[in-house]
Design an enzyme around this catalytic site. Structure first.
Site, mmCIF file in Angstrom:
data_model
loop_
_atom_site.group_PDB
_atom_site.id
_atom_site.type_symbol
_atom_site.label_atom_id
_atom_site.label_comp_id
_atom_site.label_asym_id
_atom_site.label_seq_id
_atom_site.Cartn_x
_atom_site.Cartn_y
_atom_site.Cartn_z
ATOM 1 N N THR A 157 0.832 -1.202 0.000
ATOM 2 C CA THR A 157 0.000 0.000 0.000
ATOM 3 C C THR A 157 0.868 1.255 0.000
ATOM 4 O OG1 THR A 157 -1.803 -1.140 1.140
ATOM 5 C CG2 THR A 157 -1.767 1.252 1.299
ATOM 6 N N GLN A 285 -36.477 -1.953 22.297
ATOM 7 C CA GLN A 285 -35.471 -2.682 23.072
ATOM 8 C C GLN A 285 -34.469 -3.409 22.192
ATOM 9 O OE1 GLN A 285 -36.292 -6.410 25.448
ATOM 10 N NE2 GLN A 285 -36.099 -4.957 27.154
ATOM 11 N N HIS A 344 -28.974 0.746 10.458
ATOM 12 C CA HIS A 344 -29.313 1.692 9.394
ATOM 13 C C HIS A 344 -30.288 1.103 8.383
ATOM 14 C CE1 HIS A 344 -25.862 4.055 10.829
ATOM 15 N NE2 HIS A 344 -26.286 5.049 10.067
ATOM 16 N N GLY A 346 -31.917 -0.538 5.176
ATOM 17 C CA GLY A 346 -31.534 -0.476 3.774
ATOM 18 C C GLY A 346 -30.559 0.643 3.481
ATOM 19 N N GLU A 369 -1.587 -7.366 9.192
ATOM 20 C CA GLU A 369 -0.795 -7.405 10.436
ATOM 21 C C GLU A 369 -0.899 -8.773 11.113
ATOM 22 O OE1 GLU A 369 2.007 -5.473 11.252
ATOM 23 O OE2 GLU A 369 0.557 -3.889 10.891
#
Length: 389
Positions: A157, A285, A344, A346, A369
């Site tokens: 990277t 709940q 969240h 859709g 890592e």
């Protein structure tokens, strides 16, 4: 035990304010279009000293420890994990330990690294070599006062935009197969930003996340490196990399915790806003308990990370605990990010919310890592001794 003092609280606050005001808006804009981290943002990070956290004060750094390094990482990763990762690329966070550099190398590189003016990429993995470092085949051959590197590297990277690439190559071809982790040497290949040096080419790897920068497969064909750019002792790169793994794994845990916190905070806010059946979904709940469990798991991982950082800064060996926090925090992050996306509904499956970004990036933390399976092997070896071959 309280790990936080006034200095650490101040560092955390500065990093948090910067992440939320500067990094998050950029992440929300650029990640969906796979844009790259702007240079202007890197410059602001440099002004705050984020690239010099681990660099000694005598070389222009802050001279701080793993604790502060991970505090800042968590805050940056909460906004965009890629930005939380880029601070690794000054001294590679820990993959290029300062005490293994020669006095000449420290003078040449560290001041520029502390200013964010010299960032490096790390090239160890290969197309057929991941966690099994003993199978590295990239070859280094001595040629007068320099070395020639030939082979292929994968998962590098930032290779294009970095000022140098730390390449791990096999400098001794005549090693006993049982000791193939020996005979590896680290070479700093210097280059111009935006280009590859002579003899090296790169092809970007298509990814599902970790946007903000590119990750490359590299081909090296007699890339020439001056002998003075050997980092650490010749043939001892394995030990150099191993020396920094505790800090590197703690920092990966910090990245995962930052992602999970972002998922938790966004889901909590959404639960208070989203109306269903005439009231906020946060009144139900099922949603409340999801958020409570997410919060407990984030905090538990954070406290273990604090403990590991304290052990590292105290000079105490903690490879088992570092493996534990890397394993627990990354597994937790994927689950918490997934629950955040679920809350969240859709909308979570669109790029209109950051929920999907946390989920994609959290999945990666279980792989780089050292995979979760590698961490479990390390932990089990401590508990049971190494398995007989």
């Amino acid at each position: 035990m309280s790990y936080m003092n006034e200095q650490r609280k101040m560092i955390q606050e500065v990093a948090r304010n910067f992440a939320m005001s500067e990094v998050l808006p950029i992440a929300n804009r650029l990640d969906p279009e796979r844009g790259e981290i702007p240079m202007a943002l890197r410059d602001k990070m440099a002004e705050l000293g984020f690239f010099g956290i681990l660099i000694p004060e005598e070389y222009g750094g802050l001279g701080l420890g793993a604790f502060e390094y991970c505090l800042v990482t968590e805050e940056l990763a909460r906004a965009w994990m890629s930005v939380g990762s880029i601070i690794r690329h000054s001294t590679a966070g820990s993959l290029l330990p300062v005490d293994m550099m020669t006095p000449y190398q420290r003078e040449k590189y560290l001041r520029k690294m502390a200013l964010g003016d010299y960032l490096i990429a790390f090239a160890m993995s290969e197309p057929s070599t991941g966690s099994d470092v003993s199978n590295i085949s990239c070859r280094a051959v001595r040629d007068g006062d320099s070395w020639l590197l030939t082979g292929n590297k994968y998962w590098c990277t930032f290779a294009d935009a970095a000022d140098g690439i730390l390449v791990i190559a096999r400098s001794d071809q005549n090693i006993d197969p049982k000791r193939r982790f020996a005979g590896l040497t680290a070479f700093l290949v210097e280059k111009e930003r935006g280009k590859f040096p002579e003899g090296m080419s790169g092809q970007a790897i298509p990814k599902i996340g970790y946007f903000g920068w590119k990750t490359f497969e590299l081909a090296l064909d007699n890339v020439r490196v001056p002998a003075e750019n050997v980092m650490g002792e010749e043939g001892k790169a394995f030990y150099m990399v191993s020396k920094g793994l505790e800090k590197a794994r703690a920092q990966t845990a910090a990245r995962a915790i930052g992602l999970a916190r972002g998922a938790l905070e966004d889901a909590t806010a959404y639960a208070g806003e989203r109306q269903q059946f005439g009231r906020p979904i946060g009144d139900f709940q099922a949603i409340r308990f999801k958020l409570a469990k997410m919060a407990a798991e984030v905090e538990a991982s954070r406290q273990l990370m604090y403990h590991v950082c304290d052990e590292i800064d105290g000079g105490r060996r903690c490879d088992k605990e570092a493996a534990m926090v890397k394993y627990l925090a990354t597994e937790m992050a994927e689950q918490v990010a997934s629950e955040g996306l679920q809350i969240h509904g859709g909308g979570g499956y669109t790029t209109l919310f950051a929920a999907e970004r946390y989920w994609r990036d959290a999945r990666l933390t279980k792989i780089f890592e050292g995979t979760s399976e590698i961490q479990l092997r390390i932990i089990s070896d401590h508990l049971l001794g190494k398995a007989k071959s």
